[in-house]
Design a protein around this motif. Structure first.
Motif, PDB file in Angstrom:
ATOM      1  N   GLY A  77     -29.071  15.413  22.125  1.00  0.00           N
ATOM      2  CA  GLY A  77     -28.319  16.034  21.049  1.00  0.00           C
ATOM      3  C   GLY A  77     -26.833  15.885  21.274  1.00  0.00           C
ATOM      4  O   GLY A  77     -26.315  16.242  22.337  1.00  0.00           O
ATOM      5  N   LEU A  78     -26.116  15.331  20.282  1.00  0.00           N
ATOM      6  CA  LEU A  78     -24.673  15.135  20.390  1.00  0.00           C
ATOM      7  C   LEU A  78     -24.004  15.628  19.115  1.00  0.00           C
ATOM      8  O   LEU A  78     -24.375  15.222  18.014  1.00  0.00           O
ATOM      9  CB  LEU A  78     -24.346  13.657  20.613  1.00  0.00           C
ATOM     10  N   ARG A 106     -30.680  14.059  17.827  1.00  0.00           N
ATOM     11  CA  ARG A 106     -29.901  14.873  16.881  1.00  0.00           C
ATOM     12  C   ARG A 106     -28.425  14.497  16.989  1.00  0.00           C
ATOM     13  O   ARG A 106     -27.853  14.518  18.067  1.00  0.00           O
ATOM     14  CB  ARG A 106     -30.094  16.360  17.195  1.00  0.00           C
ATOM     15  N   LEU A 107     -27.827  14.153  15.847  1.00  0.00           N
ATOM     16  CA  LEU A 107     -26.412  13.781  15.812  1.00  0.00           C
ATOM     17  C   LEU A 107     -25.708  14.545  14.699  1.00  0.00           C
ATOM     18  O   LEU A 107     -26.108  14.483  13.534  1.00  0.00           O
ATOM     19  CB  LEU A 107     -26.251  12.270  15.577  1.00  0.00           C
ATOM     20  N   GLU A 129     -33.795  12.034  14.770  1.00  0.00           N
ATOM     21  CA  GLU A 129     -34.608  12.894  13.907  1.00  0.00           C
ATOM     22  C   GLU A 129     -33.755  13.745  12.980  1.00  0.00           C
ATOM     23  O   GLU A 129     -34.205  14.122  11.898  1.00  0.00           O
ATOM     24  CB  GLU A 129     -35.497  13.802  14.760  1.00  0.00           C
ATOM     25  N   THR A 130     -32.528  14.074  13.413  1.00  0.00           N
ATOM     26  CA  THR A 130     -31.616  14.892  12.610  1.00  0.00           C
ATOM     27  C   THR A 130     -30.254  14.226  12.565  1.00  0.00           C
ATOM     28  O   THR A 130     -29.685  13.884  13.609  1.00  0.00           O
ATOM     29  CB  THR A 130     -31.462  16.305  13.205  1.00  0.00           C
ATOM     30  N   LEU A 154     -31.640  15.173   6.988  1.00  0.00           N
ATOM     31  CA  LEU A 154     -30.403  14.466   6.660  1.00  0.00           C
ATOM     32  C   LEU A 154     -29.480  15.403   5.888  1.00  0.00           C
ATOM     33  O   LEU A 154     -29.888  16.004   4.896  1.00  0.00           O
ATOM     34  CB  LEU A 154     -30.699  13.218   5.819  1.00  0.00           C
ATOM     35  N   SER A 155     -28.230  15.533   6.367  1.00  0.00           N
ATOM     36  CA  SER A 155     -27.238  16.365   5.687  1.00  0.00           C
ATOM     37  C   SER A 155     -25.971  15.549   5.495  1.00  0.00           C
ATOM     38  O   SER A 155     -25.421  15.000   6.458  1.00  0.00           O
ATOM     39  CB  SER A 155     -26.937  17.627   6.516  1.00  0.00           C
TER      40      SER A 155
END
Length: 419
Positions: A77-78, A106-107, A129-130, A154-155
């Motif tokens: 996660g970053l 996750r980014l 995944e995110t 996705l945001s």
């Protein structure tokens, strides 16, 4: 502490989140430094976490972030959230992403660079995944079905993208379940601003601060839809009746269609919205599974429209949470308390006002009579700072009336929430 396995220490450091805290904690001893290098799986750089970020030049920040990231292996996660920091060098940011992309799940990316960094090209075909992108530009999305084979969430916030590229991006995510769009800059080739999105796997969609002529969403598996602060001429949802949660807040829309099959709807939350009640009621009346209905600060298109609570009681037999705001116009409330049917299953009732008057307590009493099995009552109100003597007297009379009224309903938990 010396007996803790390095894997456990790595989990502890990962829970700290902020990069500064991680660096300080990892300096404890050699074992903690080893845990930071080999077992740290989450790292966050946020300009709001540490005031010194604002005092450093972009080049100095780049060095600090580079040194910290390159001391780790296997980051999952970053988060790089530099919202109010000047532009970074694109080559440096690319180096961060290239170093971590093979293990990232996750980014969160909010970095301004010159030139723009193509996140899709760098992080595609990996384990991501995110993905949360802010203040970025997306162009030339290739129609590749497997570009993001693992992406589920996705945001896009303040992102420039064309309507075609947005739909192609969804197509490139065969497992996507959650989509968030906040104030996107939709580039269009013609005068009419139309967005058509299609995904068979989407379950949750959140759209905020978007202005379009047409927004057509085809989502066969959608369960949650939230529209906020939008201006739309037409919104159409094409699905297979899987929608469970529908929320609309401060939206201007001329034609709203959430589909004919709404049998699975459980929550309807409408606020700050001009509503044509007969048409809206016809749209939701077949939703016999509704458990929560919230109509808050709604403006009725026809001032003479009345919400018949008798029909609500009959059509929504499973309703357990009802929230209504009070609006008195020409001595008439838009909610009809007449009828013989009771809201038998309502155990939580929320009532509120924008401008209070002496009739509000009578309305509260009438609503209590409609809910014989009520367990909790929440009264929301707006109290202005500058109050006239008359307003103070009305509020005092209301307080006295509620105290007397609740003596009849000692079993009900009463709460007040004033703004």
């Amino acid at each position: 502490m010396e007996h803790l396995p390095v894997e456990v220490i790595g989990n502890i450091l990962s829970r700290l989140g902020g990069a500064r805290d991680v660096v300080i904690a990892s300096a404890t001893c050699r074992k903690w430094r080893e845990a930071c290098r080999k077992h740290l799986h989450t790292l966050s750089f946020n300009s709001n976490d540490w005031h010194a970020y604002h005092d450093l030049t972009p080049s100095r920040l780049e060095i600090l972030i580079t040194q910290t990231i390159f001391q780790t292996t296997g980051l999952q996660g970053l988060s790089i959230f530099m919202d109010d920091v000047d532009e970074f060098s694109a080559s440096t940011v690319i180096a961060w992403l290239m170093y971590t992309r093979e293990t990232l799940h996750r980014l969160i990316y909010n970095v301004r660079t010159n030139p723009n960094v193509n996140i899709l090209e760098i992080c595609g075909r990996q384990k991501l995944e995110t993905l949360e992108l802010s203040h970025n530009s997306i162009t030339g999305v290739e129609p590749n079905f497997q570009r993001f084979p693992c992406l589920k969430s996705l945001s896009l916030s303040h992102v420039s993208i064309s309507a075609l590229d947005l739909n192609l991006l969804l197509t490139a995510c065969p497992k996507i379940e959650t989509l968030g769009l906040v104030n996107p800059e939709i580039a269009m080739s013609d005068a009419q601003v139309t967005v058509e999105l299609s995904s068979p796997t989407l379950k949750s969609v959140y759209v905020e601060a978007i202005s379009l002529d047409k927004f057509i969403l085809e989502a066969d598996s959608i369960e949650s839809l939230h529209l906020k602060d939008c201006a739309l001429e037409l919104f159409e949802l094409i699905g297979k009746g899987t929608l469970k949660h529908f929320k609309i807040d401060d939206v201007s829309v001329i034609h709203l269609d959430i589909g004919d099959t709404v049998d699975n709807l459980e929550i309807i939350d409408v606020s700050n919205f001009t509503i044509m009640w007969p048409k809206f009621y016809q749209m939701i009346s077949k939703s016999s599974n509704i458990r929560k209905l919230r109509l808050w600060d709604v403006v009725f298109d026809d001032e003479d429209e009345i919400v018949d609570l008798e029909n609500i009681a009959v059509c929504f037999p499973r309703l357990s949470h009802l929230a209504l705001s009070y609006d008195l116009r020409d001595g008439v409330v838009n909610y009809d308390l007449q009828g013989t049917s009771h809201l038998e299953n309502v155990i939580i009732l929320e009532l509120g006002w924008t401008i209070i008057n002496d009739l509000f307590s009578n309305w509260v009493e009438g609503m209590l009579k409609l809910c014989p099995n009520l367990k909790k009552l929440v009264i929301h109100g707006v109290v202005s700072e500058a109050k006239s003597h008359e307003e103070c007297q009305i509020l005092a009379n209301f307080t006295s009336s509620i105290v007397q009224l609740m003596r009849k309903y000692m079993h009900i938990d009463v709460q007040f929430d004033y703004d």
